[in-house]
Design a protein around this motif. Structure first.
Motif, PDB file in Angstrom:
ATOM      1  N   PRO A  90     -14.614  18.825  -5.197  1.00 14.29           N
ATOM      2  CA  PRO A  90     -13.174  18.350  -5.221  1.00 14.29           C
ATOM      3  C   PRO A  90     -12.580  18.217  -3.810  1.00 14.29           C
ATOM      4  N   LEU A  91     -13.509  17.684  -3.019  1.00 14.14           N
ATOM      5  CA  LEU A  91     -12.815  17.309  -2.007  1.00 14.14           C
ATOM      6  C   LEU A  91     -12.378  16.212  -2.208  1.00 14.14           C
ATOM      7  N   ALA A  92     -13.946  15.025  -2.101  1.00 13.07           N
ATOM      8  CA  ALA A  92     -13.840  14.183  -3.174  1.00 13.07           C
ATOM      9  C   ALA A  92     -12.826  13.645  -3.838  1.00 13.07           C
ATOM     10  N   VAL A  93     -12.785  14.502  -5.009  1.00 14.16           N
ATOM     11  CA  VAL A  93     -11.642  14.070  -6.103  1.00 14.16           C
ATOM     12  C   VAL A  93     -10.432  14.949  -5.372  1.00 14.16           C
ATOM     13  N   GLY A  94      -9.998  15.388  -4.380  1.00 20.54           N
ATOM     14  CA  GLY A  94      -8.616  15.617  -4.093  1.00 20.54           C
ATOM     15  C   GLY A  94      -8.410  14.286  -2.962  1.00 20.54           C
ATOM     16  N   ILE A  95      -9.221  13.656  -2.191  1.00 17.41           N
ATOM     17  CA  ILE A  95      -9.122  12.918  -1.731  1.00 17.41           C
ATOM     18  C   ILE A  95      -8.938  11.340  -2.034  1.00 17.41           C
ATOM     19  N   ILE A  96      -9.061  11.123  -3.805  1.00 17.40           N
ATOM     20  CA  ILE A  96      -9.021  10.280  -3.940  1.00 17.40           C
ATOM     21  C   ILE A  96      -7.680   9.928  -4.863  1.00 17.40           C
ATOM     22  N   LEU A 141      -5.541  11.870  -3.482  1.00 19.18           N
ATOM     23  CA  LEU A 141      -4.089  11.721  -3.213  1.00 19.18           C
ATOM     24  C   LEU A 141      -4.237  10.527  -2.954  1.00 19.18           C
ATOM     25  N   LEU A 142      -5.251   9.730  -1.864  1.00 22.78           N
ATOM     26  CA  LEU A 142      -4.557   7.937  -2.067  1.00 22.78           C
ATOM     27  C   LEU A 142      -4.258   7.468  -3.365  1.00 22.78           C
ATOM     28  N   LEU A 143      -4.613   7.479  -4.929  1.00 20.70           N
ATOM     29  CA  LEU A 143      -3.772   7.082  -6.286  1.00 20.70           C
ATOM     30  C   LEU A 143      -1.996   7.735  -5.833  1.00 20.70           C
ATOM     31  N   GLY A 144      -1.808   9.242  -5.925  1.00 17.49           N
ATOM     32  CA  GLY A 144      -0.583   9.384  -5.216  1.00 17.49           C
ATOM     33  C   GLY A 144       0.414   8.331  -4.031  1.00 17.49           C
ATOM     34  N   LEU A 145      -0.440   7.969  -3.121  1.00 15.28           N
ATOM     35  CA  LEU A 145       0.919   7.576  -2.061  1.00 15.28           C
ATOM     36  C   LEU A 145       0.482   6.203  -2.081  1.00 15.28           C
ATOM     37  N   SER A 146      -0.205   4.974  -3.249  1.00 13.63           N
ATOM     38  CA  SER A 146      -0.414   4.453  -3.959  1.00 13.63           C
ATOM     39  C   SER A 146       0.908   3.530  -4.239  1.00 13.63           C
ATOM     40  N   LEU A 147       1.187   4.728  -4.948  1.00 17.67           N
ATOM     41  CA  LEU A 147       2.176   5.181  -6.517  1.00 17.67           C
ATOM     42  C   LEU A 147       3.678   5.025  -5.837  1.00 17.67           C
ATOM     43  N   LEU A 148       3.116   5.886  -4.942  1.00 20.83           N
ATOM     44  CA  LEU A 148       4.748   6.145  -3.767  1.00 20.83           C
ATOM     45  C   LEU A 148       5.305   4.989  -3.016  1.00 20.83           C
ATOM     46  N   VAL A 149       3.990   4.535  -2.417  1.00 17.70           N
ATOM     47  CA  VAL A 149       4.419   3.251  -1.510  1.00 17.70           C
ATOM     48  C   VAL A 149       4.295   1.903  -2.002  1.00 17.70           C
ATOM     49  N   THR A 151       1.273  13.222  -8.793  1.00 14.66           N
ATOM     50  CA  THR A 151      -0.432  13.281  -7.377  1.00 14.66           C
ATOM     51  C   THR A 151      -1.012  13.332  -6.579  1.00 14.66           C
ATOM     52  N   THR A 152       0.410  13.168  -5.596  1.00 11.93           N
ATOM     53  CA  THR A 152      -0.124  13.382  -4.645  1.00 11.93           C
ATOM     54  C   THR A 152       0.020  14.684  -3.678  1.00 11.93           C
ATOM     55  N   LEU A 153       0.803  15.353  -4.752  1.00  8.44           N
ATOM     56  CA  LEU A 153       0.961  17.032  -4.346  1.00  8.44           C
ATOM     57  C   LEU A 153      -0.975  17.759  -4.938  1.00  8.44           C
ATOM     58  N   ILE A 154      -0.718  16.979  -5.786  1.00  8.61           N
ATOM     59  CA  ILE A 154      -2.155  17.846  -6.723  1.00  8.61           C
ATOM     60  C   ILE A 154      -3.588  16.967  -5.660  1.00  8.61           C
ATOM     61  N   GLY A 155      -3.793  16.033  -5.271  1.00  6.45           N
ATOM     62  CA  GLY A 155      -4.075  15.897  -4.768  1.00  6.45           C
ATOM     63  C   GLY A 155      -4.461  16.715  -3.459  1.00  6.45           C
ATOM     64  N   GLY A 156      -3.601  16.657  -2.810  1.00  4.07           N
ATOM     65  CA  GLY A 156      -3.294  17.594  -1.492  1.00  4.07           C
ATOM     66  C   GLY A 156      -3.995  18.986  -1.681  1.00  4.07           C
ATOM     67  N   SER A 157      -3.563  19.730  -3.062  1.00  9.60           N
ATOM     68  CA  SER A 157      -3.502  20.876  -3.141  1.00  9.60           C
ATOM     69  C   SER A 157      -5.084  21.383  -3.191  1.00  9.60           C
TER      70      SER A 157
END
Length: 183
Positions: A25-31, A33-41, A164-170
């Motif tokens: 879950p840590l690896a999936v969460g990091i991926i 989170l990065l995907l969500g951040l890329s969609l935000l940026v 997606t960022t919120l899901i990754g963070g959780s």
């Protein structure tokens, strides 16, 4: 090796289970989170690339599955080749793929909104304002998506990026809690 979503040892008063693969879950969460951040940026760039990749991969996968299945039945080889070619085109031209997808979604919003509005208008009794407002809003959104497809994609990508960022963070938080034995 067996593991569950919430390990037995995670209840209060018990030792945490050391068999739970908290790194997954840590690896999936990091991926995530990065995907969500890329969609935000970079909402348009990331959304067009991600959507084009998903659509292209799905078309290629369906083409290969159809090709493998058609050998047994002797049917479907031209369709399989078409799926694979369309998948490669979707990957090669992500902006075109996304424009076609946004246009399709906008047309479907117009169609569903129009049918819904026609049904609401034909209802003589019990007509409530919500039965007119919701299809009218759907039609307005469909028109806006047809007029400004980039804006529609950016808004959808930004909303998806936030979620997606919120899901990754959780997921990261849950994995760290599992590692510490606090979950």
């Amino acid at each position: 090796m067996t593991w569950e979503l919430i390990p037995e040892g995670s209840q209060p008063g018990r030792q945490p289970s050391r068999n739970f693969p908290w790194g997954i879950p840590l690896a999936v969460g990091i991926i995530t989170l990065l995907l969500g951040l890329s969609l935000l940026v970079w909402p348009f760039f990331a959304a067009s690339r991600i959507l084009a990749f998903l659509i292209g991969a799905a078309l290629i996968g369906n083409g290969i599955a159809t090709l493998v299945g058609s050998r047994a039945r002797g049917l479907g080889t031209p369709a399989a080749i078409l799926f694979i070619v369309l998948g490669v085109v979707a990957l090669a031209f992500p902006e075109l793929t996304v424009s076609l997808l946004v246009g399709f979604v906008a047309a479907m919003m117009l169609f569903v909104g129009t049918v819904w509005l026609a049904i609401a208008v034909r209802m003589r009794q019990g007509l409530h304002w919500i039965f007119i407002a919701l299809p009218a809003l759907l039609i307005a959104l469909g028109v806006a998506a047809l007029i400004w497809p980039s804006l529609a994609l950016i808004l959808a990508a930004f909303a998806a990026g936030l979620v997606t960022t919120l899901i990754g963070g959780s997921l990261i938080w849950a994995a760290v809690a599992l590692r510490r034995g606090n979950a």
